[in-house]
Write a protein that holds these residues in place. Structure first.
Motif, PDB file in Angstrom:
ATOM      1  N   ARG A 199       1.011  -1.277  -0.107  1.00 32.37           N
ATOM      2  CA  ARG A 199       0.049   0.152   0.147  1.00 32.37           C
ATOM      3  C   ARG A 199       0.838   1.280  -0.056  1.00 32.37           C
ATOM      4  O   ARG A 199       0.369   2.061  -0.483  1.00 32.37           O
ATOM      5  CB  ARG A 199      -0.869  -0.012   1.095  1.00 32.37           C
ATOM      6  CG  ARG A 199      -2.193  -0.855   0.985  1.00 32.37           C
ATOM      7  CD  ARG A 199      -2.988  -0.982   2.219  1.00 32.37           C
ATOM      8  NE  ARG A 199      -4.170  -1.666   1.887  1.00 32.37           N
ATOM      9  CZ  ARG A 199      -5.307  -1.821   2.605  1.00 32.37           C
ATOM     10  NH1 ARG A 199      -5.400  -1.213   3.822  1.00 32.37           N
ATOM     11  NH2 ARG A 199      -6.162  -2.648   2.558  1.00 32.37           N
ATOM     12  N   THR A 200       1.910   1.110   0.465  1.00 28.95           N
ATOM     13  CA  THR A 200       2.927   2.250   0.451  1.00 28.95           C
ATOM     14  C   THR A 200       3.618   2.658  -0.673  1.00 28.95           C
ATOM     15  O   THR A 200       3.931   3.758  -1.177  1.00 28.95           O
ATOM     16  CB  THR A 200       4.106   2.338   1.663  1.00 28.95           C
ATOM     17  OG1 THR A 200       4.692   1.310   1.534  1.00 28.95           O
ATOM     18  CG2 THR A 200       3.339   2.383   2.954  1.00 28.95           C
ATOM     19  N   LEU A 259      -8.071   0.197  -5.271  1.00 28.61           N
ATOM     20  CA  LEU A 259      -8.507  -0.056  -6.476  1.00 28.61           C
ATOM     21  C   LEU A 259      -8.063  -1.546  -6.714  1.00 28.61           C
ATOM     22  O   LEU A 259      -8.828  -2.593  -7.202  1.00 28.61           O
ATOM     23  CB  LEU A 259      -8.145   0.761  -7.686  1.00 28.61           C
ATOM     24  CG  LEU A 259      -8.574   2.190  -7.880  1.00 28.61           C
ATOM     25  CD1 LEU A 259      -8.214   2.902  -8.884  1.00 28.61           C
ATOM     26  CD2 LEU A 259     -10.320   1.935  -7.812  1.00 28.61           C
ATOM     27  N   THR A 260      -6.710  -1.774  -6.507  1.00 28.21           N
ATOM     28  CA  THR A 260      -6.339  -3.206  -6.537  1.00 28.21           C
ATOM     29  C   THR A 260      -6.844  -4.048  -5.683  1.00 28.21           C
ATOM     30  O   THR A 260      -7.099  -5.075  -6.018  1.00 28.21           O
ATOM     31  CB  THR A 260      -4.669  -3.101  -6.569  1.00 28.21           C
ATOM     32  OG1 THR A 260      -4.091  -2.091  -6.997  1.00 28.21           O
ATOM     33  CG2 THR A 260      -3.977  -4.407  -6.642  1.00 28.21           C
ATOM     34  N   HIS A 289      -8.299  -8.504  -0.174  1.00 27.39           N
ATOM     35  CA  HIS A 289      -9.000  -7.771   0.531  1.00 27.39           C
ATOM     36  C   HIS A 289      -9.602  -8.747   1.712  1.00 27.39           C
ATOM     37  O   HIS A 289      -9.585  -8.476   2.978  1.00 27.39           O
ATOM     38  CB  HIS A 289     -10.191  -6.880  -0.049  1.00 27.39           C
ATOM     39  CG  HIS A 289     -11.077  -6.260   1.020  1.00 27.39           C
ATOM     40  ND1 HIS A 289     -10.663  -5.076   1.602  1.00 27.39           N
ATOM     41  CD2 HIS A 289     -12.561  -6.376   1.042  1.00 27.39           C
ATOM     42  CE1 HIS A 289     -11.600  -4.380   2.268  1.00 27.39           C
ATOM     43  NE2 HIS A 289     -12.651  -5.352   2.068  1.00 27.39           N
ATOM     44  N   VAL A 290     -10.317  -9.636   1.116  1.00 26.69           N
ATOM     45  CA  VAL A 290     -10.684 -10.779   2.358  1.00 26.69           C
ATOM     46  C   VAL A 290      -9.654 -11.145   3.269  1.00 26.69           C
ATOM     47  O   VAL A 290      -9.814 -11.488   4.387  1.00 26.69           O
ATOM     48  CB  VAL A 290     -11.396 -11.981   1.474  1.00 26.69           C
ATOM     49  CG1 VAL A 290     -11.898 -13.153   2.530  1.00 26.69           C
ATOM     50  CG2 VAL A 290     -12.772 -11.479   0.871  1.00 26.69           C
ATOM     51  N   ARG A 291      -8.660 -11.672   2.517  1.00 27.84           N
ATOM     52  CA  ARG A 291      -7.506 -12.048   3.532  1.00 27.84           C
ATOM     53  C   ARG A 291      -6.869 -11.230   4.337  1.00 27.84           C
ATOM     54  O   ARG A 291      -6.662 -11.402   5.487  1.00 27.84           O
ATOM     55  CB  ARG A 291      -6.485 -12.551   2.554  1.00 27.84           C
ATOM     56  CG  ARG A 291      -5.321 -13.345   3.300  1.00 27.84           C
ATOM     57  CD  ARG A 291      -4.115 -14.014   2.407  1.00 27.84           C
ATOM     58  NE  ARG A 291      -3.112 -14.588   3.314  1.00 27.84           N
ATOM     59  CZ  ARG A 291      -2.053 -14.988   2.932  1.00 27.84           C
ATOM     60  NH1 ARG A 291      -1.799 -14.741   1.319  1.00 27.84           N
ATOM     61  NH2 ARG A 291      -0.996 -15.326   3.636  1.00 27.84           N
ATOM     62  N   THR A 292      -6.770  -9.719   3.918  1.00 25.97           N
ATOM     63  CA  THR A 292      -6.475  -8.880   4.946  1.00 25.97           C
ATOM     64  C   THR A 292      -7.418  -8.830   6.020  1.00 25.97           C
ATOM     65  O   THR A 292      -6.745  -8.671   6.933  1.00 25.97           O
ATOM     66  CB  THR A 292      -6.360  -7.542   4.101  1.00 25.97           C
ATOM     67  OG1 THR A 292      -5.614  -7.725   3.010  1.00 25.97           O
ATOM     68  CG2 THR A 292      -6.032  -6.412   4.882  1.00 25.97           C
TER      69      THR A 292
END
Length: 131
Positions: free
Chosen positions: A102-103, A110-111, A119-122
């Motif tokens: 992210r940095t 968007l990714t 996103h789910v794993r995060t």
């Protein structure tokens, strides 16, 4: 009514005596103690598995987690001596890679929507760390 002189000379003594709690020696002993016990745990694991192939990256991640927990929260995590999968360590490792991604990627939001699994794993990793 207290004057500035009263505050400095009477309450200043309390401040000085409280500052002696946080000495370099105590800090050194605290940090050295955390690394020493975790290092002994690492030696125990290496001795137990002598002659076998070991993944040192996993062991050093567990060592880092143990030391971090002791120094930051004062907790005994015992990731090194615990056999089996390390769910907290895996979640921490994954979230570290997400933070790096992210940095370096200004369009990370968007990714994450395109790669929905990420996103789910995060979210799952965050839930593991919040337990």
């Amino acid at each position: 009514m207290l004057t500035l002189t009263d505050l400095v000379f009477t309450h200043g003594i309390r401040i000085l005596s409280a500052s002696n709690i946080f000495t370099t020696r105590l800090f050194h002993d605290f940090v050295q103690g955390a690394f020493k016990t975790s290092g002994q745990d690492l030696c125990t694991v290496l001795d137990r598995h002598s002659g076998e192939a070991l993944d040192l990256q996993v062991l050093f991640l567990r060592l880092a987690l143990d030391v971090f927990e002791k120094l930051t929260f004062g907790l005994e995590f015992n990731a090194l001596v615990t056999e089996g999968p390390n769910e907290v360590g895996d979640a921490f490792d994954f979230l570290t890679s997400v933070a790096e991604f992210r940095t370096t990627n200004p369009l990370w939001f968007l990714t994450d929507r395109i790669l929905f699994w990420r996103h789910v794993r995060t979210r799952r990793a965050i839930e593991v760390l919040h337990m």
